[in-house]
Design an enzyme around this catalytic site. Structure first.
Site, PDB file in Angstrom:
ATOM      1  N   ASP A   1      -0.230 -10.146   7.904  1.00  0.00           N
ATOM      2  CA  ASP A   1       0.912 -10.403   7.092  1.00  0.00           C
ATOM      3  C   ASP A   1       1.061 -11.626   6.399  1.00  0.00           C
ATOM      4  O   ASP A   1       0.680 -12.597   7.231  1.00  0.00           O
ATOM      5  CB  ASP A   1       2.415  -9.824   7.931  1.00  0.00           C
TER       6      ASP A   1
ATOM      7  N   GLU B   1      -0.594  -6.025  24.810  1.00  0.00           N
ATOM      8  CA  GLU B   1       0.330  -7.250  24.759  1.00  0.00           C
ATOM      9  C   GLU B   1       0.394  -7.521  23.403  1.00  0.00           C
ATOM     10  O   GLU B   1      -0.506  -7.340  22.581  1.00  0.00           O
ATOM     11  CB  GLU B   1      -0.567  -8.391  25.645  1.00  0.00           C
TER      12      GLU B   1
ATOM     13  N   ASN C   1       0.071 -12.685   3.082  1.00  0.00           N
ATOM     14  CA  ASN C   1      -0.631 -12.865   2.034  1.00  0.00           C
ATOM     15  C   ASN C   1       0.188 -13.001   0.739  1.00  0.00           C
ATOM     16  O   ASN C   1      -0.199 -14.152   0.125  1.00  0.00           O
ATOM     17  CB  ASN C   1      -1.558 -11.791   1.564  1.00  0.00           C
TER      18      ASN C   1
ATOM     19  N   ASN D   1       3.427   1.267   1.883  1.00  0.00           N
ATOM     20  CA  ASN D   1       2.977  -0.113   0.775  1.00  0.00           C
ATOM     21  C   ASN D   1       2.927   0.636  -0.354  1.00  0.00           C
ATOM     22  O   ASN D   1       2.825  -0.202  -1.705  1.00  0.00           O
ATOM     23  CB  ASN D   1       1.669  -0.777   0.946  1.00  0.00           C
ATOM     24  N   TRP D   2       2.847   1.912  -0.671  1.00  0.00           N
ATOM     25  CA  TRP D   2       2.805   2.499  -2.061  1.00  0.00           C
ATOM     26  C   TRP D   2       4.291   2.183  -2.680  1.00  0.00           C
ATOM     27  O   TRP D   2       4.361   2.179  -4.025  1.00  0.00           O
ATOM     28  CB  TRP D   2       2.764   4.014  -2.128  1.00  0.00           C
TER      29      TRP D   2
ATOM     30  N   SER E   1      -0.477   0.081   4.225  1.00  0.00           N
ATOM     31  CA  SER E   1       0.114   1.107   5.192  1.00  0.00           C
ATOM     32  C   SER E   1       0.790   2.223   4.235  1.00  0.00           C
ATOM     33  O   SER E   1       0.572   2.096   2.922  1.00  0.00           O
ATOM     34  CB  SER E   1       1.389   0.465   5.735  1.00  0.00           C
TER      35      SER E   1
ATOM     36  N   TRP F   1       2.357 -16.620   0.945  1.00  0.00           N
ATOM     37  CA  TRP F   1       1.298 -17.671   1.022  1.00  0.00           C
ATOM     38  C   TRP F   1       0.703 -17.949  -0.562  1.00  0.00           C
ATOM     39  O   TRP F   1       0.881 -19.210  -1.007  1.00  0.00           O
ATOM     40  CB  TRP F   1      -0.012 -17.367   1.867  1.00  0.00           C
TER      41      TRP F   1
END
Length: 246
Positions: free
Chosen positions: A24, A211, A26, A72-73, A69, A29
């Site tokens: 996560d 974890e 991008n 994400n569409w 995902s 950034w």
């Protein structure tokens, strides 16, 4: 404690065999640098190889990355189209390098909605690397945990309807055989970058006892040094799986 006892204790603390990563940050950034979001996705794609190459020396046999995902569409058509183009270019560019590194590549997720050319490239990459055993790289593409469980349940129900499976035999160990990840071990460690502390519908069934590490680093800045630190930190965790040490 004796030196031998220290050594034995260190030996007992095994590192993760399977690490799953929610890549996560991008877009943020890129935007922080005044660039379009796709610039960040391209930078993030380049980071994947570095992390995969670090796995053998750390004893990590499997790494699963969340690339796109089912949710994400909902992003803009420009970003979605750009991502699909990026996936195609990534496969074409990285196929030989992945194979030479002994990486076996698999894709999980629902391929029905994906472009036929992309699916063909995915199939070819899986076939080309099928004999590799050094690292197992699984790419979750058009993947959602709930969608995966729903598709698995439909297949299970069909086997019951066709008489191949007795409902009385359905238990906790049955459904995993129908999941996209049926040939993989469950993840030991799940890492999410960018400071978000949620699992975002990723490997819901498989991560029941994983974890988690939620870190602030944005994915394009996630280095093999950070990855190594998290993997080594895992070995110091006390994993009881619901039991109590006596």
């Amino acid at each position: 404690m004796s030196k031998n006892s220290d050594t034995a204790q260190a030996t007992d603390r095994k590192g993760p065999q399977h690490v799953a990563i929610i890549m996560d940050g991008n877009g943020r950034w890129a935007q922080s640098r005044g660039r379009p979001r796709l610039f960040g996705h391209r930078a993030g794609a380049r980071r994947v190889r570095e992390i995969v190459e670090a796995c053998p020396d750390l004893g990590v046999k499997c790494v699963t990355i969340f690339a796109f995902s089912t949710e994400n569409w909902k992003r803009t058509q420009t970003e979605v189209s750009g991502l699909m183009s990026l996936f195609r270019r990534y496969i074409k560019k990285e196929t030989r390098a992945l194979h030479d590194e002994g990486v076996r590549v698999r894709f999980i997720g629902d391929r029905v909605r994906l472009d036929a050319k992309l699916v063909k490239l995915m199939d070819e990459l899986e076939d080309y690397t099928a004999g590799n055993t050094r690292v197992n790289l699984t790419i979750a593409l058009n993947y959602g945990g709930r969608d995966e469980v729903a598709r698995a349940t439909k297949r299970l129900a069909q086997d019951v309807a066709d008489g191949r499976l007795d409902p009385a035999d359905v238990g906790e160990e049955t459904l995993p055989k129908y999941l996209d990840t049926c040939v993989l071990p469950d993840p030991d460690l799940v890492i999410r970058t960018s400071g978000e502390a949620r699992i975002s519908n990723f490997l819901l069934w498989q991560s029941a006892y994983a974890e988690y590490e939620f870190i602030d680093t944005l994915w394009p800045d996630f280095t093999d040094e950070i990855f190594t630190k998290l993997v080594k930190s895992y070995a110091g965790r006390d994993r009881r799986f619901g039991a109590v040490k006596t």
